[in-house]
Design a protein around this motif. Structure first.
Motif, PDB file in Angstrom:
ATOM      1  N   ASP A 501       3.170  11.830   0.157  1.00 55.17           N
ATOM      2  CA  ASP A 501       2.782  10.414   0.256  1.00 55.17           C
ATOM      3  C   ASP A 501       2.780   9.927   1.700  1.00 55.17           C
ATOM      4  N   ASP A 503       0.482   8.524   3.269  1.00 56.66           N
ATOM      5  CA  ASP A 503      -0.167   7.228   3.452  1.00 56.66           C
ATOM      6  C   ASP A 503       0.853   6.107   3.365  1.00 56.66           C
ATOM      7  N   LEU A 504       1.939   6.345   2.652  1.00 56.53           N
ATOM      8  CA  LEU A 504       2.962   5.322   2.530  1.00 56.53           C
ATOM      9  C   LEU A 504       3.859   5.330   3.750  1.00 56.53           C
ATOM     10  N   ASP A 506       3.494   6.607   6.708  1.00 57.67           N
ATOM     11  CA  ASP A 506       2.853   6.311   7.982  1.00 57.67           C
ATOM     12  C   ASP A 506       2.579   4.835   8.159  1.00 57.67           C
ATOM     13  N   ASN A 507       2.546   4.086   7.071  1.00 58.09           N
ATOM     14  CA  ASN A 507       2.120   2.691   7.156  1.00 58.09           C
ATOM     15  C   ASN A 507       3.187   1.731   6.685  1.00 58.09           C
ATOM     16  N   LEU A 508       4.439   2.040   6.986  1.00 53.38           N
ATOM     17  CA  LEU A 508       5.501   1.183   6.466  1.00 53.38           C
ATOM     18  C   LEU A 508       5.519  -0.189   7.126  1.00 53.38           C
TER      19      LEU A 508
END
Lengths: 596, 422
Positions: A501, A503-504, A506-508
Motif C-alpha cells: 500500500d 499509495d497510502l 507515500d501520501n500521509l
C-alpha cells in the motif's frame, strides 16, 4: 396520572406451540430440541408503508415548529400555531386518502380490512385534533366558537355529501324520497342557504304550500348567527336572537305549519326543541352533532366553559340507556370539559402508537397550556411522550433518523436516550456509519464517535483495508489505533521485505503526526525512497534522526542498524564525519559503539 | 507539533512544505458573512417553490437519475429512476413527471411524480446509472452489480444481468465476505465499478465475466468513479486522493495521483466538466468543493468551503457547464452559477440578434474556464443559491438534465423542479 392497575394484555405469537416449550431461553447446556427463532415486533404501525409518509411529513412540521422564532405579538403567535395545527391536520388527511386508495386497491381481504381500520383510526384522530385546535389552540371565544364547531361537524359527517349529491342530481329533487332528509340535515348543520335553496324547489313543485314556504324561508333568512369579525357584541347578538326566537314561537303556536309535518318539525328544530332534534337521530349519527345543533338553536352564544354541561347532557340524551360511551366519546367529552391531561391520557390508552399524543402534546405545550408539573420520574409529560415516540422510531430499521430530531428537543433526557440508542444502530455500510457519525459529531458525543470509528476501523483492519482503517482512526483522532495500523505495516515489511500500500504511506501528509509510530513509518518509507533515488547524504541524515528521535519501536532497532551498514560505505556519508556537525559525529560514534 | 517530537532542521524540501504551511492553495468560503465586497452573492429561494413538486414515497432515497434523452430530443426529460436504502425491502422505482399545470384524471396535481413501476433490490442502492434508454446499472451494498431492463410497453422492470460478487473482501479468517459496491459509471457498453474493497472492475454489458479487474487498486475505500476519457477513469477514495486509471496500461497502478493539501479528508464524489476535460470537481467529507486541473500539478486549483457536512454528489450541468450543483448531508442543495452577466459585456455585443447570441456564448465559455480555475476571488462573480428553504434531513442525491432537477432526501421525499433556469 394514576397508574392503571390491570394485567398486561396477553400477546399470542402465531406458530409457537406452548406444549413444545418453544418460547423459553437457556443458559448454555444442551438445547432441548429443534429450536426456532420468532421475530416478535412491538409497534406494528410503524411498519405500515402508508403511515411512513405521516411520520416523515409530521417530522418536518415538528422541526419547523421547534425552530421557528417566537412571535412577540400574541395574535401573530396564535396565528402561527393555528397554521401549524392545520398543517398537521392536512398531513393526517393526506395519509387518510392514501390509505383509502390502498384499501380500495387491496386484493387481499385481510389487508383491505387492515387498511380500512387504519382509515377510521386516522379519521378519528383528525376529528379529535380538530376539536382540540378549536378549543385549545385557537381558544375560540363565545360567538366564533359556535361557527367553528359547526364547521367541525360539517367536515366530519361525510354521509351527508353522498345523500346530497344523489338528491340534487335526480330529475325531480323534491320528489326524491331522501329530499326531506337532506333539508333536515342542512337545517341541523346550520346550512341555511342550502336548505332554503332546496325548499324553493319544493315550493315551486307544490304551489299550495307557497305561503308556508315563504314564512319559513323568511325565518331561516333572518336567523342571527354570530359574526366572525367584531361587528356586533354578544349582547346585541343575544337580543336579536331572542326576538327571532319569539317570532318563530309565535308562528308555531299559530299553527302556520300545521298542514306540513316536515315544515313543522323544521320550525321546531329552529326553536331548539330537543325532542324534535332527537327525532332526527339517524341523520345526525353522533351525539356531538346533536350537541352542536342543540347549541346552535338554543344557546348560540355559548361560552367555552359552559360546553361541558351541554356536552354531558347531550351525550346522555343521545345515547340513552342502551349504549355506553366508546373510547372516542370519552376523549371528546374530556375535551369539551377542558381536561387536557385527561384527553392526552385517554388518547394514549386508546391509540396503538405514540404519534398522535406526542405531536398534539408538543403543540399544546407551545401554546403554553400544559402546566409544567413533573411526572414522578422527573421529566414533564411532553418530554415523556416525545421520548416514547422517538424510542419507537429507533426500533425501526429506517425511521431512526427522524427520532434523532425528536430527542434533540427533549431538554432533560433527550441526550442520554440518543446516546444509548445511537450506539445500537447496525452499521452495514460505510455510508450509514458516516451518517451516524455526523449525527454524533454535531452533538459533541465524543464517546460514541470514538466507539463507532473503532468499530469501523477494526472491521477494515480485519478485511485488510489498511487505508480505510487509517482514515477511520484519523476521523476519531485515535492515536492508539494509528499506532496499531503502523505496527501492521511494519510487521508486513519485516515479513516481506517491502512495503504494501505504497499509495497510502507515500501520501500521509499531516495525518502522519497523529501518532509517533505513524510518523516513524512515514519517515522510514521516506528514507527508503531517498536511498532508492541515491540521495545518500540525505538518507543518512534522515536515518540518524530516526535513531536519535526515539520514535522507532525497539523491535526495529536491528533493522535500522542493518540499513545503516551500506550507507557507511558510501563516499558522501564518510564525508559527513569531517563536518563539524555535532549531531552527525555523535551519531556515527553511537553506531560504531553498537556495532562492536 | 506535539511535545516530544524533535524539530526537523534539515528535512528534505517536500516534507518541510507539508509539515509547515497549512495549504498552498487558498481556501474560499462562499458565504455572505465572510465577504464584504459582494463578489459572492448568496440568494435564498424566494417564492420559487411553486416550480418544485414534492412527493413522499415511504423510502429513503439514495439515488435519483433522469433517463437520458434521445440525441435529437427537444422536450425536457420526463422519466427518472430512484433507488432506496436502509429498508428491509429496497426498491428501484421508475417515475414519470407529466406536463406541469394540467390536472390528471383524478384531479390530482399532474406535476407530482407518478410511479410507473418498481422492483425489489437486494441490499442498499449505493449508485445507479442509466446504460441506455432502457437499461439501468445498479450498485448494491451486498457487492453485486445488476443491470435492470425497463420494458416500456408493459411498464415493468426486470433484472437482466447480475455480477454477483463484483466486490468482496478476501477475508483471511472466513470465506469471501461481501463488500459494498460504492460507485458505478457507464459508457455504453462499458461499465466501471468501484467498491469498499478497493477494487476496480471493468464490465461489458453483454459479457458474463469482468473484462478487467484491478485488485487492491487502493488500500482505502473507493467512493466514486467517473470517466475522464473513453479509456481512462477517475476515482476518489477515503484518504483524499484523486487517481487517474488508464485501462490501456497493463500494470495495476494509477497513471496519476492527486491529493488534497493539508488534512487527508475523504472525497465522496467526483465529476468532470462536460466540455473542458481537464477540469474536475470533487466533494469531500467536510463539505469542501475542490476544483482540479489535471493537466498540471498534483493539488487542487481551488478549494471552496461549502457545506457543513459530507458532500454526497457534485454535478456539472451537462449542457450548461457554467452551472454546478452539489448536495450534502446537512440538508442543503447548492446551485453554483458562474455564468457572467450579459449586461456587463461591452455595448457592441448588444446589437443584432443571432450574432449577439453567438458572441456571448463563446465568451461565456471562455470566461467559464477562467471562472472555475481562477484563483482570484475578486475577479469572478459566482452566484450560489441554496435551493432548499427548510432543510431537515440529508439530501442524498441529485441529477440535472436540461431544465430539470430531481433530488431525493432521507426524509423519504423526492423533489422535481422542471423550471430550473426560469
Amino acid at each position: 396520572m394514576e397508574e392503571l392497575d390491570t394485567e398486561p394484555p396477553v400477546t399470542v405469537v402465531p406458530g409457537a406451540d406452548p406444549a413444545r416449550t418453544q418460547l423459553c431461553f437457556e443458559w448454555g447446556g444442551e438445547p432441548r430440541g429443534p429450536s426456532c427463532v420468532f421475530v416478535v415486533r412491538r409497534d406494528q404501525d410503524i411498519y405500515m408503508e402508508t403511515l411512513r409518509k405521516l411520520f416523515n411529513e409530521s417530522h418536518g412540521i415538528f422541526v419547523g415548529l421547534q425552530r421557528c422564532e417566537e412571535e412577540r405579538a400574541v395574535r401573530a403567535r396564535n396565528a402561527q400555531l393555528i397554521q401549524v395545527s392545520k398543517n398537521y391536520r392536512s398531513v393526517i388527511r393526506a395519509c387518510m386518502e392514501d390509505m383509502h386508495q390502498a384499501a380500495i386497491s387491496a386484493r387481499d381481504s385481510a389487508l383491505h380490512s387492515q387498511y380500512s381500520i387504519q382509515v377510521s383510526i386516522l379519521s378519528a384522530m383528525e376529528l379529535i385534533w380538530n376539536l382540540c385546535e378549536i378549543l385549545f389552540v385557537e381558544a375560540a371565544p363565545a360567538g366564533p366558537l359556535l361557527l367553528r364547531l359547526l364547521d367541525w361537524v360539517q367536515l366530519h359527517i361525510c354521509d351527508v355529501d353522498n345523500m346530497v349529491r344523489e338528491v340534487l342530481s335526480s330529475e325531480n329533487p323534491s320528489k326524491h324520497k331522501l329530499f326531506w332528509n337532506v333539508v333536515d340535515i342542512f337545517v341541523l348543520q346550520g346550512r341555511m342557504d342550502e336548505a332554503r335553496h332546496l325548499l324553493s324547489k319544493e315550493a315551486i313543485a307544490n304551489p299550495t304550500s307557497m305561503n308556508m314556504y315563504k314564512i319559513l324561508d323568511d325565518l331561516m333568512k333572518k336567523m342571527p348567527v354570530p359574526s366572525v369579525g367584531n361587528t356586533q357584541t354578544l349582547t346585541e347578538m343575544e337580543l336579536k336572537w331572542q326576538h327571532w326566537h319569539e317570532e318563530c314561537q309565535r308562528y308555531l303556536q299559530d299553527g302556520t305549519f300545521a298542514s306540513s309535518s316536515h315544515m313543522e318539525s323544521i320550525c321546531k328544530i329552529l326553536l331548539g326543541d330537543e325532542n324534535a332534534i332527537l327525532e332526527k337521530k339517524e341523520l345526525m349519527t353522533t351525539w356531538y352533532h346533536f350537541l352542536v345543533t342543540r347549541l346552535l338553536y338554543s344557546h348560540p352564544t355559548v361560552k367555552p366553559m359552559e360546553l361541558r354541561f351541554y356536552a354531558q347532557s347531550s351525550m346522555d340524551m343521545f345515547l340513552g340507556e342502551e349504549s355506553s360511551p366508546e373510547p372516542l366519546d370519552t376523549i371528546l367529552m374530556a375535551a369539551f370539559e377542558f381536561e387536557l391531561h385527561q384527553v392526552i391520557k385517554e388518547c394514549s390508552v386508546a391509540l396503538s402508537n405514540w404519534w398522535f399524543v406526542a405531536h398534539l402534546t408538543d403543540l399544546l405545550d407551545h401554546c403554553k397550556l400544559l402546566q409544567s408539573h413533573n411526572l414522578y420520574f422527573g421529566s414533564n409529560m411532553r418530554e415523556f411522550l416525545l421520548l416514547e415516540y422517538a424510542s419507537g422510531l429507533f426500533s425501526h430499521h429506517s425511521l431512526w433518523q427522524l427520532g434523532v430530531d425528536y430527542f434533540d428537543h427533549c431538554p432533560e433526557y433527550g441526550r442520554v436516550y440518543l446516546e444509548l440508542h445511537i450506539e445500537r444502530i447496525p452499521l452495514n455500510t460505510e455510508q450509514k456509519a458516516l451518517k451516524v457519525l455526523r449525527i454524533c459529531e454535531q452533538r459533541q458525543m465524543h464517546e460514541q464517535v470514538r466507539s463507532i470509528c473503532k468499530i469501523m476501523a477494526m472491521k477494515a483492519l480485519r478485511n485488510n483495508r489498511l487505508g480505510s482503517a487509517l482514515s477511520w482512526s484519523i476521523r476519531a483522532k485515535d492515536a492508539a489505533f494509528a499506532t496499531l495500523i503502523s505496527d501492521r505495516f511494519l510487521k508486513d515489511y519485516c515479513e516481506r521485505g517491502r512495503f504494501s500500500d505504497l499509495d497510502l504511506i507515500d501520501n500521509l501528509g499531516p495525518s502522519m503526526l497523529l501518532s509517533d509510530r505513524l510518523t516513524f513509518l512515514g519517515k522510514y518509507r521516506e528514507f527508503h525512497r531517498l536511498y532508492g533515488e541515491k540521495r545518500f547524504s540525505e538518507a543518512a541524515r534522515l536515518l540518524l534522526m530516526l535513531m536519535t528521535a526515539h520514535i522507532a519501536p525497539c523491535s526495529f532497532w536491528m533493522t535500522l542498524l542493518t540499513d545503516a551498514l551500506p550507507l557507511l560505505e558510501q563516499k558522501e556519508v564518510r564525508m559527513l564525519n569531517n563536518h563539524a556537525d555535532g549531531l552527525s559525529t555523535k551519531g556515527v560514534q553511537f553506531l560504531l559503539v553498537l556495532l562492536f | 507539533m506535539r511535545a516530544g517530537t524533535p524539530d526537523w532542521p534539515c528535512l528534505p524540501a517536500r516534507t518541510a512544505a507539508l509539515a509547515a504551511a497549512p495549504s498552498a492553495v487558498p481556501r474560499r468560503s462562499p458565504s455572505p458573512r465572510s465577504q464584504s465586497g459582494g463578489a459572492w452573492q448568496r440568494r435564498e429561494p424566494c417564492g420559487a417553490m411553486e416550480e418544485v413538486c414534492a412527493r413522499f414515497v415511504s423510502q429513503k432515497i439514495s439515488k435519483a437519475r433522469w433517463r437520458p434523452l434521445p440525441v435529437a430530443a427537444l422536450q425536457p426529460p420526463d422519466v427518472f429512476a430512484t433507488g432506496s436504502w436502509d429498508n428491509e425491502d429496497n426498491r428501484i422505482s421508475i417515475w414519470s413527471v407529466g406536463d406541469v399545470g394540467s390536472a390528471g384524471l383524478n384531479g390530482e396535481y399532474q406535476g407530482e411524480p407518478q410511479l410507473l413501476c418498481d422492483i425489489r433490490h437486494n441490499g442498499d442502492v449505493m449508485d445507479m446509472q442509466f446504460l441506455d434508454q432502457e437499461r439501468i446499472v445498479v450498485a448494491s451494498s451486498t457487492g453485486s452489480v445488476t443491470v435492470f431492463r425497463h420494458h416500456q410497453n408493459s411498464q415493468t422492470l426486470s433484472a437482466s444481468h447480475r455480477w454477483e460478487n463484483a466486490h468482496c473482501h478476501a477475508d483471511q479468517y472466513t470465506a469471501c465476505g461481501g463488500a459494498a459496491c460504492t460507485g458505478v459509471i457507464c459508457n455504453n457498453p462499458e461499465i466501471v465499478t468501484v467498491g469498499e474493497d478497493g477494487r476496480i472492475n471493468l464490465f461489458r454489458a453483454d459479457q458474463k465475466d469482468a473484462v478487467r479487474t484491478i485488485d487492491n487498486a487502493d488500500s482505502s475505500t473507493l467512493h466514486a468513479v467517473t470517466f475522464l476519457r473513453t479509456t481512462e477513469v477517475l476515482t476518489v477514495n477515503s484518504i483524499g486522493q484523486l487517481k487517474v486509471w488508464d485501462f490501456r496500461q497493463q500494470r495495476n497502478e494509477p497513471a496519476q495521483i492527486f491529493s488534497l493539501t493539508g488534512e487527508r479528508v475523504p472525497l465522496h464524489c467526483v465529476d468532470r466538466h462536460p466540455n473542458q476535460q481537464h477540469i474536475v470537481a470533487t466533494g469531500g467529507q467536510d463539505g469542501m468543493l475542490s476544483i482540479w486541473d489535471i493537466r498540471q500539478g498534483t493539488m487542487p486549483v481551488s478549494l471552496l468551503n461549502a457545506h457543513e457536512a459530507e458532500m454526497w454528489e457534485v454535478h456539472f450541468h451537462p449542457s450548461n457547464p457554467d452551472h454546478l450543483f452539489t448536495c450534502s448531508e446537512d440538508g442543503s442543495l447548492w446551485h453554483w452559477d458562474t455564468s457572467t452577466d450579459v449586461s456587463e459585456k461591452p455595448s457592441f455585443l448588444h446589437q443584432g440578434g443571432r450574432s449577439t447570441a453567438y458572441f456571448s456564448h463563446s465568451t461565456i465559455n471562455q470566461s467559464v474556464v477562467s471562472a472555475w480555475l481562477s484563483n482570484d476571488p475578486t475577479k469572478d462573480r459566482m452566484e450560489i443559491t441554496n435551493l432548499i428553504p427548510n432543510q431537515t434531513l440529508s439530501v442524498n442525491t441529485l441529477d440535472v438534465l436540461g431544465p430539470c432537477l430531481v433530488y431525493g432526501t432521507d426524509a423519504e421525499a423526492i423533489y422535481v423542479n422542471r423550471q430550473l433556469f426560469a
